[in-house]
Motif scaffolding. Structure first.
Motif, short mmCIF file in Angstrom:
data_model
loop_
_atom_site.label_atom_id
_atom_site.label_comp_id
_atom_site.label_asym_id
_atom_site.label_seq_id
_atom_site.Cartn_x
_atom_site.Cartn_y
_atom_site.Cartn_z
N ALA A 177 0.83 -1.21 0.00
CA ALA A 177 0.00 0.00 0.00
C ALA A 177 0.87 1.25 0.00
O ALA A 177 0.55 2.25 -0.67
CB ALA A 177 -0.93 -0.01 1.21
N VAL A 232 2.15 1.73 -3.59
CA VAL A 232 1.10 2.23 -4.49
C VAL A 232 0.75 3.67 -4.13
O VAL A 232 0.46 4.49 -5.01
CB VAL A 232 -0.13 1.31 -4.44
CG1 VAL A 232 -1.29 1.90 -5.25
CG2 VAL A 232 0.22 -0.07 -4.98
N ALA A 233 0.78 4.00 -2.84
CA ALA A 233 0.55 5.38 -2.42
C ALA A 233 1.64 6.30 -2.99
O ALA A 233 1.35 7.43 -3.42
CB ALA A 233 0.52 5.48 -0.90
N LEU A 243 0.81 6.90 -6.50
CA LEU A 243 -0.30 7.84 -6.57
C LEU A 243 0.19 9.28 -6.41
O LEU A 243 -0.22 10.18 -7.16
CB LEU A 243 -1.33 7.51 -5.48
CG LEU A 243 -2.50 8.48 -5.30
CD1 LEU A 243 -3.31 8.62 -6.58
CD2 LEU A 243 -3.40 8.02 -4.15
N LEU A 249 -5.06 4.45 -9.64
CA LEU A 249 -4.16 4.12 -8.53
C LEU A 249 -4.85 4.32 -7.18
O LEU A 249 -4.60 3.58 -6.23
CB LEU A 249 -2.90 4.96 -8.62
CG LEU A 249 -1.97 4.64 -9.79
CD1 LEU A 249 -0.85 5.67 -9.89
CD2 LEU A 249 -1.40 3.24 -9.66
N LEU A 287 -5.23 1.51 -4.38
CA LEU A 287 -4.78 1.77 -3.02
C LEU A 287 -5.89 1.50 -2.01
O LEU A 287 -5.66 0.91 -0.94
CB LEU A 287 -4.28 3.20 -2.89
CG LEU A 287 -3.82 3.65 -1.50
CD1 LEU A 287 -2.68 2.77 -1.00
CD2 LEU A 287 -3.40 5.11 -1.52
#
Length: 242
Positions: free
Chosen positions: A112, A115-116, A119, A215, A219
């Protein structure tokens, strides 16, 4: 048909005492994330995969042959990032070898974060992915998907690798009644394929609204899966043991 429906129901809502407990629906959630992420990478970052390494290696070969619109450096960066992520996932697997719940919770938390980070990159770049932003996104997402694949492999829920469908589709056909097989887990296999298709479809449709939107959805799914896993892993249920 009845066997198929029963298997689908047991995959989505595992019966009490099931060997893998809540892991099948969680793995399906990660398969959905894979479809979303590869939609971002292939459609938004210039025809490169960050989760499907079979496709990525093929694209690398095409690019080296001079195929138009493909980038060998992008494929190589994706492959290298995926492998590093898989090493990290392997380390998690070794550290939490005795508890699949803690393994998945820890891996999901780090995934996470990655992926953050992707983002944030997409938001800062305002979806104008020039070379620096493009490669930064490929690295972040490649690391995340390599780790996810390695952890899913260590967790070992049959037919739910979360990123690879070739063996799942082969098993669905070769183990079927027409092939003379006993057709084990047909519902789980079909759900795995559908989850990937749904993720890719949703990613492609949402991409018009921007990379950050896709994204963000990925997330949100990872955070939800991490929260659920953390809560369920607090018990000493049989499914947490390998």
């Amino acid at each position: 048909m009845r066997k198929l429906l029963v298997d689908v129901a047991h995959t989505l809502v595992p019966p009490r005492g099931d060997r893998h407990g809540p892991l099948p629906p969680l793995m399906l959630t990660l398969t959905l994330v894979t479809g979303l992420v590869d939609a971002v990478s292939f459609l938004g970052l210039g025809q490169v995969f960050v989760a499907n390494m079979t496709g990525n290696v093929a694209l690398l070969g095409f690019a080296l042959a001079g195929a138009e619109g493909l980038s060998a450096p992008a494929s190589l960066v994706s492959l290298a990032s995926f492998l590093v992520g898989a090493v990290v996932g392997g380390r998690f697997g070794t550290r939490f070898a005795a508890h699949r719940g803690r393994l998945l919770t820890s891996a999901l938390a780090l995934q996470a974060v990655l992926v953050a980070a992707a983002l944030v990159i997409a938001l800062v770049a305002h979806d104008r992915v020039g070379a620096p932003a493009r490669y930064a996104l490929i690295v972040a997402l490649g690391l995340a998907m390599g780790m996810q694949t390695a952890v899913a492999r260590r967790i070992g829920v049959p037919d739910l690798t979360t990123t690879v469908l070739t063996q799942t589709l082969t098993g669905l056909a070769s183990d079927s009644a027409p092939a003379g097989g006993d057709d084990p887990r047909p519902g789980r296999r079909i759900l795995s394929v559908l989850a990937m298709v749904l993720g890719a479809l949703a990613g492609a449709l949402l991409l018009d609204a921007g990379l950050a939107v896709v994204l963000g959805v990925a997330l949100a799914l990872l955070v939800a899966a991490a929260a659920v896993t953390r809560r369920l892993a607090a018990t000493d249920a049989a499914w947490v043991r390998p």
